[in-house]
Scaffold this active site. Structure first.
Site, PDB file in Angstrom:
ATOM      1  N   GLY A 157      -8.373 -18.071   3.976  1.00  0.00           N
ATOM      2  CA  GLY A 157      -9.516 -17.609   4.468  1.00  0.00           C
ATOM      3  C   GLY A 157     -10.125 -19.464   5.679  1.00  0.00           C
ATOM      4  N   ALA A 209      -9.193  -7.395   8.219  1.00  0.00           N
ATOM      5  CA  ALA A 209      -7.994  -7.207   8.622  1.00  0.00           C
ATOM      6  C   ALA A 209      -6.654  -9.169   9.529  1.00  0.00           C
ATOM      7  CB  ALA A 209      -7.569  -6.403  10.237  1.00  0.00           C
ATOM      8  N   ALA A 210      -8.114  -9.831   9.381  1.00  0.00           N
ATOM      9  CA  ALA A 210      -7.515 -11.193   9.567  1.00  0.00           C
ATOM     10  C   ALA A 210      -6.453 -11.163   8.768  1.00  0.00           C
ATOM     11  CB  ALA A 210      -8.684 -11.851   8.831  1.00  0.00           C
ATOM     12  N   GLY A 211      -5.922 -11.079   7.898  1.00  0.00           N
ATOM     13  CA  GLY A 211      -4.919 -11.451   6.878  1.00  0.00           C
ATOM     14  C   GLY A 211      -3.347 -10.417   7.988  1.00  0.00           C
ATOM     15  N   GLU A 247       1.024  -1.421  -0.122  1.00  0.00           N
ATOM     16  CA  GLU A 247      -0.077   0.346   0.160  1.00  0.00           C
ATOM     17  C   GLU A 247       0.890   1.382   0.087  1.00  0.00           C
ATOM     18  OE1 GLU A 247      -4.398  -1.184   1.874  1.00  0.00           O
ATOM     19  OE2 GLU A 247      -2.906  -0.758   3.133  1.00  0.00           O
TER      20      GLU A 247
HETATM   21  O1  RIB Z   1      -5.916  -4.902   5.891  1.00  0.00           O
HETATM   22  C1  RIB Z   1      -6.703  -4.388   6.166  1.00  0.00           C
HETATM   23  C2  RIB Z   1      -6.563  -2.835   5.931  1.00  0.00           C
HETATM   24  O2  RIB Z   1      -6.312  -3.046   4.332  1.00  0.00           O
HETATM   25  C3  RIB Z   1      -8.071  -2.191   6.544  1.00  0.00           C
HETATM   26  O3  RIB Z   1      -7.641  -1.425   7.379  1.00  0.00           O
HETATM   27  C4  RIB Z   1      -7.775  -0.726   5.513  1.00  0.00           C
HETATM   28  O4  RIB Z   1      -7.091   0.160   5.908  1.00  0.00           O
HETATM   29  C5  RIB Z   1      -6.850  -1.195   4.059  1.00  0.00           C
HETATM   30  O5  RIB Z   1      -5.460  -1.149   3.764  1.00  0.00           O
END
Ligand code: RIB
Length: 309
Positions: A223, A250-252, A141
């Protein structure tokens, strides 16, 4: 002294819209609620490791705006050093727009904002932090040249490198060869290899392709179907823990934080995978990114109870 994990990555403010279903192009629907929560894969993974007991440093960039300032205060209260949490005067804080359906599945659109300005110069400013790093984590990101430089600096300092290739994009041979653990989900693994996963038996082939592309270990998160691990010597399949899913967001990230934590503690790989799998499962039982990240006791209890059954 706990082991040091360095996380390089994004911080977003998440706007979560609960929707009755994912809608069609051109269709307008009502959201049942709107919740604002701190998120972003980098910050989530840093907090996940921290709550599991590791000493963590986060390198990230927020906007010098209302959201950015309060997020920086919050991260500092959580025990992260503000020196490597930069505030950007030009670009606003990154935002994520998350649609959440009744099954807990999500769809996320990210507006990169200040994450797009996290630069190689920021990394140079933080270079002393790399010296004590045992495990380095990053995701996609932030700008790809920053990811590449972060991986290089981590490797040069002797750290183990973990890459969560999310959001999906093509990766250079250089990035792949700098990666000790690549941790894609099913979709990301397929996008990176160009191979389709039609059935579970396709997993070894997809993971083998990723190894051939240059990474040393592959963990494909699946998952509700658990995970698949492969390196040159072994393959491990771990089933998912059964939990009541509220929100998979946010599990990952919980998984990544726990994986880094276990590896930093030099636990055997099977134990590390089980620990990370449990952390990922627990993160699906609560709403939102950071409020759903589990603490060490909760993860250990879930693993212990699993072996009791
Ligand atoms: O992995 C989950 C995250 O992906 C979220 O918190 C969101 O901000 C995106 O970046």
């Amino acid at each position: 002294m706990p082991n040091k994990i360095l996380v390089l990555g994004s911080s977003n403010v998440d706007l979560i819209l609960r929707v009755p279903r994912f809608h069609q192009p051109g269709e307008t629907i009502r959201s049942e609620s709107l919740t604002t929560i701190f998120g972003g894969k980098g910050a989530n993974q840093a907090i996940a490791s921290k709550q599991l007991g590791a000493e963590v440093v986060l390198i990230t960039r927020l906007g010098d705006d209302h959201y950015g300032k309060s997020y920086r205060r919050y991260l500092t209260q959580k025990g992260l050093n503000p020196k490597s949490i930069f505030l950007d005067k030009e670009v606003p804080t990154g935002m994520a727009f998350i649609e959440l359906d009744p099954k807990g599945e999500n769809r996320i659109v990210v507006s990169q904002g200040s994450n797009s300005a996290l630069s190689i110069d920021d990394l140079r400013r933080c270079s002393p932090l790399f010296r004590k790093t045992k495990v380095f984590i990053t995701q996609l990101e932030i700008p790809i040249e920053t990811v590449t430089m972060g991986l290089k600096m981590a490797k040069n300092s002797g750290a183990l490198t973990l890459l969560n290739p999310s959001p999906s994009r093509p990766l250079s041979a250089e990035i792949l060869s700098l990666t000790d653990f690549l941790v894609p989900n099913e979709l990301e693994a397929q996008a990176l290899t160009g191979l389709r996963m039609r059935k579970d038996q396709d997993l070894p082939r997809i993971a083998a392709r990723l190894l051939k592309m240059g990474v040393k270990n592959v963990v494909i998160t699946l998952g509700p179907k658990g995970l698949f691990f492969k390196n040159r010597n072994e393959e491990i399949r771990v089933k998912a823990f059964r939990v009541k899913v509220i929100d998979t967001t946010a599990a990952g990230d919980a998984f990544m934080g726990a994986l880094a934590c276990g590896l930093a503690e030099s636990k055997p790989i099977r134990e590390v995978l089980m620990f990370a799998n449990a952390a990922g499962a627990l993160a699906t039982t609560k709403l939102g990114a950071q409020p759903s990240l589990p603490f060490r006791k909760e993860v250990e209890t879930l693993v212990k109870n699993h072996f009791k059954d």
